[in-house]
Design an enzyme around this catalytic site. Structure first.
Site, PDB file in Angstrom:
ATOM      1  N   LYS A 152       0.965  -0.830  -0.244  1.00  0.00           N
ATOM      2  CA  LYS A 152       0.126  -0.068   0.067  1.00  0.00           C
ATOM      3  C   LYS A 152       1.075   1.455   0.211  1.00  0.00           C
ATOM      4  CE  LYS A 152      -4.287   0.337   0.453  1.00  0.00           C
ATOM      5  NZ  LYS A 152      -5.390   0.118  -0.086  1.00  0.00           N
ATOM      6  N   THR A 210     -15.170  -2.331  -8.129  1.00  0.00           N
ATOM      7  CA  THR A 210     -14.989  -2.630  -6.232  1.00  0.00           C
ATOM      8  C   THR A 210     -15.967  -3.616  -5.992  1.00  0.00           C
ATOM      9  OG1 THR A 210     -13.042  -0.883  -6.064  1.00  0.00           O
ATOM     10  CG2 THR A 210     -13.880  -1.999  -4.163  1.00  0.00           C
ATOM     11  N   SER A 234      -7.989  -5.797 -10.875  1.00  0.00           N
ATOM     12  CA  SER A 234      -6.382  -4.140 -11.494  1.00  0.00           C
ATOM     13  C   SER A 234      -5.946  -5.877 -11.796  1.00  0.00           C
ATOM     14  CB  SER A 234      -5.533  -4.134  -9.803  1.00  0.00           C
ATOM     15  OG  SER A 234      -6.018  -3.418 -10.039  1.00  0.00           O
TER      16      SER A 234
HETATM   17  N1  GLU Z   1      -7.316  -0.068  -3.526  1.00  0.00           N
HETATM   18  C1  GLU Z   1      -8.017  -0.913  -3.949  1.00  0.00           C
HETATM   19  C2  GLU Z   1      -7.945  -1.857  -2.278  1.00  0.00           C
HETATM   20  O1  GLU Z   1      -7.647  -1.749  -1.059  1.00  0.00           O
HETATM   21  C3  GLU Z   1      -7.477  -1.694  -5.105  1.00  0.00           C
HETATM   22  C4  GLU Z   1      -6.182  -2.349  -4.517  1.00  0.00           C
HETATM   23  C5  GLU Z   1      -5.604  -2.663  -6.097  1.00  0.00           C
HETATM   24  O2  GLU Z   1      -5.724  -2.720  -7.219  1.00  0.00           O
HETATM   25  O3  GLU Z   1      -4.176  -2.937  -6.442  1.00  0.00           O
HETATM   26  O4  GLU Z   1      -8.330  -3.067  -2.054  1.00  0.00           O
END
Ligand code: GLU
Length: 427
Positions: A103, A187, A355
């Site tokens: 992250k 999502t 992703s």
């Molecule tokens: N930020 C999103 C999450 O917390 C997506 C992360 C991604 O696609 O790598 O799952």
């Protein structure tokens, strides 16, 4: 250990009771593999130089390159980024994606920056972390207050540094420069598949199910709209400014249009046209969480339902579309009250799943139709939801613990595949 991360690790402790996993694996998962803190100097529009603090944490790469979003928010800290990287590790394993977890974040309020400043900041962030990331090392994506445009700048900056096009270093890019169709809604779509699968097990029809959604960003607004179109009664939504409630259900598509035009519910409710769409009452975020609804969807930030307000929750089901909205202490109270909580690492995993599809498309150079993306997403989300459901029934655990057990088995196997104490000493 810092607070949020300590709370995140609690969930692991719960699940460890049920999994036969090597000591080595447990030792591996105690700490992030690598954490980077950077200072990002940005020339502001008025000529001043301002330095922002940024972070990138790669939690564990046993199952593949690390993967995770970048958030821009005033509360971003190393503790928060570490916890989010920890959750990403488990989320990728829950969906069986060949990724570890990571992250990133920058501590700022993006709403007060101009678009020029935001671009310079985003490029500056990549300059600062370029040696820490890469298409086969660590892959970025959107998170709170970051979007496809920002992902495009990040990919472009990384490609400039490497002097070749590197689309696979960032996902969630605009479709025109290598993004995947369906990533923007992924999502919410993933959460929608989980919600439908679970509610069907409880023989609940959409028409007799009331829903409240906290957070009206990329994930929250989209999930509210999907549920609205499927016939659910979405009776309350909120954003960071506050929320609205209507017992007969809200008209979500027009709320989204109005929000886009004026940026917050409060602002647009002064305008006659939208005001007339539906009779409504204003309510605070806190009030929304304690509404008497069937389904509560926290889709904003972490630590929203805590030991303090868990007793006020009246919902029967909570689906965590945000990362970490329910604390481990709150889990305990909710379980005692019979509230079923469906965890972030399953419910919001649709984002990282698409992703992964985007990364695969970038690597192969072959791009998929929207129907293909959504069909693959649906298949994966439902299969893992069913597997975790079955596990929770078999072990008589919460869905959260079952999701951690499910992920831990996969992570544990990967760690063991490199050799464990048992292998070295006893064979
Ligand atoms: N930020 C999103 C999450 O917390 C997506 C992360 C991604 O696609 O790598 O799952």
């Amino acid at each position: 250990m810092t607070m949020l991360f300590a709370d995140a690790s609690q969930r692991l402790q719960q699940a460890l009771k049920y999994v036969d996993i090597s000591e080595d694996a447990i030792e591996y998962l105690k700490f992030p593999q690598a954490s980077l803190s950077v200072s990002i100097p940005v020339r502001m529009d008025d000529g001043r130089l301002k330095v922002f603090q940024g972070y990138r944490v790669r939690f564990d790469s046993t199952r593949g390159p690390t993967k995770g979003g970048v958030r821009y928010h005033p509360n971003v800290s190393l503790d928060e980024v570490q916890s989010l990287a920890f959750w990403m590790t488990f989320k990728c394993a829950v969906l069986n994606l060949p990724f570890g977890g990571a992250k990133g974040g920058v501590t700022l309020n993006p709403k007060v920056l101009s678009k020029f400043e935001l671009e310079r900041l985003s490029r500056g962030y990549i300059d600062a972390i370029a040696d820490f990331i890469g298409p086969d090392i660590d892959i970025l994506a959107p998170d709170v207050y970051t979007n496809p445009m920002i992902m495009g700048w990040m990919m472009d900056q990384y490609s400039r540094i490497r002097r070749k096009l590197c689309p696979g270093v960032v996902t969630g890019k605009p479709v025109a420069i290598g993004g995947s169709l369906g990533r923007d809604t992924a999502t919410a779509m993933g959460a929608f598949f989980v919600i439908k699968t679970i509610l069907a097990k409880h023989n609940r029809s959409p028409q007799e199910t009331t829903v409240a959604v906290q957070g009206f960003g990329n994930a929250g607004a989209e999930v509210a709209e999907l549920l609205f179109h499927a016939g659910y009664q979405v009776i309350a939504v909120s954003d960071s400014q506050g929320g609205i409630f209507a017992a007969q259900g809200l008209d979500i598509p027009s709320l989204r249009q109005a929000k886009e035009a004026s940026r917050s519910f409060k602002a647009f409710y002064c305008q006659d046209s939208v005001h007339n769409l539906v009779e409504h009452e204003l309510l605070s975020n806190e009030e929304l969480l304690s509404l008497d609804v069937d389904v509560l969807i926290p889709a904003a930030l972490e630590n929203q339902i805590t030991e303090v307000n868990a007793k006020d929750v009246q919902a029967k089901f909570i689906f965590e579309v945000a990362n970490g909205p329910v604390t481990s202490a709150a889990d305990h109270h909710l379980q005692q009250k019979g509230v079923q909580v469906f965890p972030d690492i399953l419910v919001n995993a649709g984002g990282v799943t698409v992703s992964y599809f985007e990364w695969v498309q970038n690597k192969s150079g072959l791009y998929w139709s929207l129907a293909e993306v959504n069909q693959r997403l649906q298949q994966k989300m439902i299969a893992e939801t069913e597997a975790i459901w079955a596990l929770s029934q078999k072990q008589a655990t919460s869905m959260r613990t079952a999701a951690y057990i499910h992920a831990l088995k996969r992570i544990g196997e990967a760690i063991a595949a490199k050799g464990t104490r048992d292998y070295y000493i006893n064979h």
